[in-house]
Motif scaffolding. Structure first.
Motif, PDB file in Angstrom:
ATOM      1  N   HIS A  68       0.835  -1.236  -0.196  1.00 43.50           N
ATOM      2  CA  HIS A  68       0.008   0.130   0.016  1.00 43.50           C
ATOM      3  C   HIS A  68       0.874   1.055  -0.022  1.00 43.50           C
ATOM      4  O   HIS A  68       1.711   1.434   0.772  1.00 43.50           O
ATOM      5  N   ASP A  69       0.842   1.964  -1.120  1.00 45.73           N
ATOM      6  CA  ASP A  69       1.704   2.972  -1.163  1.00 45.73           C
ATOM      7  C   ASP A  69       0.902   4.681  -0.836  1.00 45.73           C
ATOM      8  O   ASP A  69      -0.599   4.506  -1.250  1.00 45.73           O
ATOM      9  N   PHE A  70       1.074   5.584  -0.282  1.00 48.27           N
ATOM     10  CA  PHE A  70       0.602   6.662  -0.186  1.00 48.27           C
ATOM     11  C   PHE A  70       1.635   7.919  -0.176  1.00 48.27           C
ATOM     12  O   PHE A  70       2.661   7.796  -0.255  1.00 48.27           O
ATOM     13  N   TRP A  71       0.863   8.978  -0.558  1.00 46.87           N
ATOM     14  CA  TRP A  71       1.556  10.180  -0.801  1.00 46.87           C
ATOM     15  C   TRP A  71       0.642  11.372  -0.714  1.00 46.87           C
ATOM     16  O   TRP A  71      -0.485  11.324  -0.586  1.00 46.87           O
ATOM     17  N   THR A  72       1.290  12.584  -0.515  1.00 48.26           N
ATOM     18  CA  THR A  72       0.778  13.889  -0.425  1.00 48.26           C
ATOM     19  C   THR A  72       1.611  14.628  -1.587  1.00 48.26           C
ATOM     20  O   THR A  72       2.764  14.963  -1.181  1.00 48.26           O
ATOM     21  N   ASP A  73       1.060  15.260  -2.480  1.00 45.95           N
ATOM     22  CA  ASP A  73       1.711  16.202  -3.392  1.00 45.95           C
ATOM     23  C   ASP A  73       1.061  17.495  -3.347  1.00 45.95           C
ATOM     24  O   ASP A  73      -0.206  17.725  -3.516  1.00 45.95           O
ATOM     25  N   ASP A  74       2.112  18.481  -3.207  1.00 45.38           N
ATOM     26  CA  ASP A  74       1.565  19.962  -3.193  1.00 45.38           C
ATOM     27  C   ASP A  74       1.876  20.506  -4.343  1.00 45.38           C
ATOM     28  O   ASP A  74       2.890  20.615  -5.024  1.00 45.38           O
ATOM     29  N   THR A  75       1.057  21.323  -5.250  1.00 46.17           N
ATOM     30  CA  THR A  75       1.309  22.086  -6.182  1.00 46.17           C
ATOM     31  C   THR A  75       1.437  23.395  -6.270  1.00 46.17           C
ATOM     32  O   THR A  75       0.364  24.208  -5.566  1.00 46.17           O
ATOM     33  N   TYR A  76       2.438  24.041  -6.323  1.00 43.36           N
ATOM     34  CA  TYR A  76       2.817  25.382  -6.423  1.00 43.36           C
ATOM     35  C   TYR A  76       2.898  26.150  -7.593  1.00 43.36           C
ATOM     36  O   TYR A  76       3.258  25.548  -8.756  1.00 43.36           O
ATOM     37  N   SER A  77       2.410  27.646  -7.508  1.00 44.56           N
ATOM     38  CA  SER A  77       2.824  28.353  -8.687  1.00 44.56           C
ATOM     39  C   SER A  77       4.071  29.253  -8.413  1.00 44.56           C
ATOM     40  O   SER A  77       4.137  29.958  -6.969  1.00 44.56           O
ATOM     41  N   VAL A  78       5.305  28.931  -8.903  1.00 44.91           N
ATOM     42  CA  VAL A  78       6.435  29.583  -8.604  1.00 44.91           C
ATOM     43  C   VAL A  78       6.844  30.569  -9.758  1.00 44.91           C
ATOM     44  O   VAL A  78       6.745  30.518 -10.826  1.00 44.91           O
TER      45      VAL A  78
END
Length: 190
Positions: A68-78
């Motif tokens: 079981h894989d898990f993740w949190t991805d944040d998307t930024y405007s740079v």
């Protein structure tokens, strides 16, 4: 990057805090609860995932493992100079190795089992997770502008996800995937 080992009773708090969404199974025979990492994967789903015959599954069933894989991805405007770029930051990630048992169909007469019906998933036996440092003002721009630094950034959204996969040897096949996205705008400037 920081790594930490998780024992059996450990819970991925960020995964739970971000909310859980149950995904539709690849087949009606896969049932899985990503919160407690338990469920059942039918033999037909494993055979389909690997392209195996019933005889090949019978020969390799003891070597099939689930994770079981898990993740949190944040998307930024740079912002770098006069240009703005999207940047996906993999903030949290990890994997639980799941405990499984081969389920066999019992013979109606005589002794022994007649075939494999599936795999019962009984929770995590161990896991590993990590976090990484978010981008910040003053750091190098993400590969777009040589020598430039980040002038400003804004968190556009965060998304959490998980997947259930089966492994045999070096081959890994994803069986289910789920997740949830949320918007959390923030801005940082120099």
């Amino acid at each position: 990057m920081s790594w930490r080992c998780l024992s059996r009773p450990a819970v991925a708090g960020a995964t739970l805090a971000a909310g859980v969404t149950f995904a539709a199974p690849a087949s009606a025979a896969v049932t899985y609860n990503p919160v407690n990492r338990t469920g059942f994967v039918a033999a037909a789903d494993v055979r389909q995932a690997f392209g195996w015959t019933p005889a090949k599954l019978a020969a390799r069933a003891g070597g099939v493992a689930f994770d079981h894989d898990f993740w949190t991805d944040d998307t930024y405007s740079v912002v770098c100079g006069k240009r703005t770029y999207p940047l996906v930051h993999h903030r949290e990630f990890g994997r639980y190795e799941l405990t499984d048992a081969v389920v066999r169909k019992r013979a109606t007469t005589g002794y022994g089992a007649t075939g494999i019906t599936g795999f019962r998933l009984a929770g995590a036996s161990f896991g590993i997770s990590g976090t990484s440092v978010a981008p910040a003002v003053g750091q190098p721009c993400p590969g777009r502008v040589k020598g430039a630094t980040i002038d400003a950034l804004r968190l556009v959204s965060s998304a959490t996800g998980w997947s259930l996969a089966a492994r045999s040897g070096d081959v890994r096949r994803q069986l289910l995937k789920g997740g949830k996205g949320a918007s959390q705008p923030q801005t940082s400037r120099s």
